[in-house]
Design an enzyme around this catalytic site. Structure first.
Site, PDB file in Angstrom:
ATOM      1  N   CYS A  77      -8.881   3.397   6.055  1.00 42.40           N
ATOM      2  CA  CYS A  77      -8.105   3.460   4.813  1.00 42.40           C
ATOM      3  C   CYS A  77      -8.643   2.392   3.870  1.00 42.40           C
ATOM      4  CB  CYS A  77      -6.634   3.208   5.122  1.00 42.40           C
ATOM      5  SG  CYS A  77      -5.651   2.963   3.644  1.00 42.40           S
ATOM      6  N   GLU A  90      -0.370   1.137  15.835  1.00 41.34           N
ATOM      7  CA  GLU A  90      -1.112   2.329  15.392  1.00 41.34           C
ATOM      8  C   GLU A  90      -2.014   2.865  16.504  1.00 41.34           C
ATOM      9  OE1 GLU A  90      -3.247   1.841  11.650  1.00 41.34           O
ATOM     10  OE2 GLU A  90      -4.654   3.396  12.291  1.00 41.34           O
ATOM     11  N   THR A  96      -6.954   2.467  11.023  1.00 42.35           N
ATOM     12  CA  THR A  96      -7.153   2.621   9.572  1.00 42.35           C
ATOM     13  C   THR A  96      -7.547   1.315   8.879  1.00 42.35           C
ATOM     14  OG1 THR A  96      -4.774   2.333   9.346  1.00 42.35           O
ATOM     15  CG2 THR A  96      -5.598   4.578   9.239  1.00 42.35           C
ATOM     16  N   SER A 142       2.184  -5.632   2.800  1.00 43.95           N
ATOM     17  CA  SER A 142       3.610  -5.462   3.129  1.00 43.95           C
ATOM     18  C   SER A 142       4.486  -6.407   2.304  1.00 43.95           C
ATOM     19  CB  SER A 142       3.831  -5.692   4.626  1.00 43.95           C
ATOM     20  OG  SER A 142       3.254  -6.917   5.024  1.00 43.95           O
ATOM     21  N   HIS A 200      -1.956  -2.982  19.080  1.00 46.54           N
ATOM     22  CA  HIS A 200      -1.420  -2.643  17.760  1.00 46.54           C
ATOM     23  C   HIS A 200      -0.690  -1.287  17.849  1.00 46.54           C
ATOM     24  CE1 HIS A 200      -1.171  -1.651  13.516  1.00 46.54           C
ATOM     25  NE2 HIS A 200      -1.466  -2.909  13.252  1.00 46.54           N
ATOM     26  N   HIS A 224       2.935   2.852  10.925  1.00 48.24           N
ATOM     27  CA  HIS A 224       1.781   3.030  11.808  1.00 48.24           C
ATOM     28  C   HIS A 224       2.054   3.978  12.969  1.00 48.24           C
ATOM     29  CE1 HIS A 224       3.127  -1.170  13.247  1.00 48.24           C
ATOM     30  NE2 HIS A 224       3.696  -0.272  13.992  1.00 48.24           N
ATOM     31  N   HIS A 252       5.980  -6.460   8.413  1.00 46.63           N
ATOM     32  CA  HIS A 252       5.963  -7.906   8.630  1.00 46.63           C
ATOM     33  C   HIS A 252       6.362  -8.618   7.356  1.00 46.63           C
ATOM     34  CE1 HIS A 252       4.449  -7.573  12.608  1.00 46.63           C
ATOM     35  NE2 HIS A 252       3.359  -6.931  12.230  1.00 46.63           N
ATOM     36  N   ASN A 270      -2.894  -8.758   7.728  1.00 51.73           N
ATOM     37  CA  ASN A 270      -3.708  -8.515   6.528  1.00 51.73           C
ATOM     38  C   ASN A 270      -3.453  -9.591   5.471  1.00 51.73           C
ATOM     39  OD1 ASN A 270      -2.101  -7.248   4.095  1.00 51.73           O
ATOM     40  ND2 ASN A 270      -1.205  -6.344   5.916  1.00 51.73           N
ATOM     41  N   CYS A 308       0.875  -1.175   0.000  1.00 48.52           N
ATOM     42  CA  CYS A 308       0.000   0.000   0.000  1.00 48.52           C
ATOM     43  C   CYS A 308       0.915   1.228   0.000  1.00 48.52           C
ATOM     44  CB  CYS A 308      -0.908  -0.001   1.226  1.00 48.52           C
ATOM     45  SG  CYS A 308       0.015   0.119   2.773  1.00 48.52           S
TER      46      CYS A 308
HETATM   47  S1  SF4 Z   1      -3.190   3.710   6.472  1.00 47.38           S
HETATM   48 FE1  SF4 Z   1      -2.140   1.742   6.683  1.00 47.38          FE
HETATM   49  S2  SF4 Z   1      -3.051   0.472   5.061  1.00 47.38           S
HETATM   50 FE2  SF4 Z   1      -3.553   2.586   4.570  1.00 47.38          FE
HETATM   51  S3  SF4 Z   1      -1.921   3.308   3.186  1.00 47.38           S
HETATM   52 FE3  SF4 Z   1      -1.332   3.847   5.282  1.00 47.38          FE
HETATM   53  S4  SF4 Z   1      -0.052   2.140   5.998  1.00 47.38           S
HETATM   54 FE4  SF4 Z   1      -1.211   1.418   4.205  1.00 47.38          FE
END
Ligand code: SF4
Length: 306
Positions: A218, A137, A190, A289, A135, A85, A50, A248, A12
Site C-alpha cells: 500500500c 495483518e 501492505t 493512525s 502482526h 488489518h 494505536h 509507522n 490513511c
Molecule cells: S492497507 Fe493499511 S496503510 Fe494502506 S490504507 Fe489500508 S490500513 Fe492504511
C-alpha cells in the site's frame, strides 16, 4: 515560530474508514440503550488503532476491547468490529458461532490480499508471506492460506526458499515422480517498503525463478515517509504527531532523525518539549493512525510557543 505541515500526513483511507465505522456503531449502541432499546456491546478484537485518544473516546461511548483468547461463551448482544488489518476467518467463525454480529472494517486493500491468498492457496500455490509474524495483518492473511511460509526479511526468505527447494529435490529423488512446487507466489504485508519487498522476492527467486510477486504494497506508508523526507529540506526540527505504540509513527521520527533533524514524537500538545523553542521553523508530520484534531491541537500549541 513557523510550522510547515508535510503534504501527506495523518489517517490513511483504511484507518479513517475503520474509525468512522467504530464511532458510528458505538454511538448507535449508546443511543439505543438510552432510548430503552436492547443493550448491545460494541467490541474490537484488540485495540482498534494505536492512538490513545481515539481509544479513550470509544471507551467513553461504551466500546470494549476483547482478547481473542478469552471470548465469552454467549455473545448474542455483541457487535464485533473487525479492525483495519483484518482477522483470521477462523476467528470470525468462532465469533459468529457464539452469536456475535460482525461489522467488518477490514481495509479494502487488506481484504483484497486476504482473498488473493485464499485463491492462490486453493489453486495449489506454495505461498511465501512477507511480514511481521506477530502482526495482526499477517496472522489474518495466514488464516486464508494456512500452508504459507512466513518470512520476515530478505535473508529469511532466501533461507526458507533454499530449504523448500532442497526438500523438493530430495522428494523428487526418492520417488522419482515429484513435480515439485511449480506454482510459487509471494504476498506481502501492505506496509512493507517496496525496496524490502523487492529484496525478499529476489531471495526467493534464486531458488524459484518462477515466483509470482503479487503487488500487495500500500502506498499510504510510503507517501507519508516521502512527504516528510521532502519537508526535512525546509525545516530545522520535526514533530511527529501520533501514538508511541504506532510503528509507522515511530518510523517517521526515525526518518527525520536520519536526515539530521531534531525530532520528537507527540501524542498530545503536552508532549512538545520546551527545548523546541531553540528552533524557528518546525516541520509537522503524523502517523497513519493520528486523527486530525490531534494534529491541529499540536500545530496550535507550536504556533503559540515563543
Ligand atoms: S492497507 Fe493499511 S496503510 Fe494502506 S490504507 Fe489500508 S490500513 Fe492504511
Amino acid at each position: 515560530m513557523k510550522v510547515i505541515r508535510a503534504s501527506v500526513l495523518g489517517y490513511c483511507m483504511g484507518v479513517r474508514r475503520a474509525v468512522d465505522i467504530a464511532y458510528r456503531e458505538s454511538r448507535a449502541a449508546a443511543e439505543s440503550l438510552s432510548s430503552g432499546g436492547l443493550p448491545r456491546q460494541v467490541c474490537t478484537l484488540g485495540p482498534l488503532i494505536h492512538n490513545p485518544q481515539v481509544l479513550e473516546d470509544l471507551g467513553a461511548l461504551g466500546a470494549r476491547v476483547l482478547d481473542e483468547a478469552s471470548l465469552p461463551d454467549a455473545m448474542e448482544n455483541h457487535i464485533i468490529l473487525i479492525r483495519a488489518h483484518g482477522v483470521r476467518p477462523q476467528a470470525e467463525a468462532a465469533l459468529i458461532a457464539r452469536g456475535a454480529r460482525i461489522v467488518d472494517a477490514t481495509c479494502p486493500k487488506v481484504k483484497a490480499n486476504q482473498m488473493k491468498a485464499r485463491q492462490l492457496s486453493r489453486e495449489g500455490y506454495q505461498i511465501f508471506l512477507a511480514g511481521e509474524r506477530r502482526h495482526g495483518e499477517i496472522i489474518g492473511i495466514q488464516g486464508y492460506a494456512p500452508s504459507c511460509v512466513i518470512v520476515a526479511g530478505p535473508g529469511e526468505a532466501e533461507q526458507a526458499a533454499a530449504r523448500l527447494r532442497a526438500g523438493w529435490e530430495a522428494a523428487k529423488n526418492a520417488f522419482s515422480s515429484g513435480k515439485g512446487p511449480a506454482k510459487i507466489a509471494l504476498i506481502g504485508q501492505t506496509t512493507l517498503s517496496a525496496e524490502e519487498y523487492r529484496a525478499i522476492g529476489e531471495g526467493i527467486g534464486k531458488y524459484f525463478p518462477q515466483v509470482e510477486r503479487i503487488n500487495t504494497i500500500c502506498q499510504a506508508t510510503a507517501e507519508r515517509q516521502e512527504a516528510l523526507a521532502a519537508l526535512c529540506g525546509q525545516v530545522a526540527a520535526v514533530v511527529v504527531a501520533g501514538g508511541r505504540e504506532s510503528a509507522n509513527t515511530r518510523r517517521l521520527r526515525d526518518i527525520a532523525e536520519g536526515r539530521g533533524k531534531a525530532a520528537w514524537l507527540a501524542e498530545s500538545p503536552e508532549d512538545i518539549p520546551p527545548e523546541i523553542r531553540a528552533y524557528r521553523v518546525i516541520g509537522l508530520s503524523a502517523g497513519a493512525s493520528t486523527p486530525s484534531r490531534i494534529i491541529d491541537a499540536i500545530e496550535e500549541r507550536l504556533l503559540r510557543m515563543e
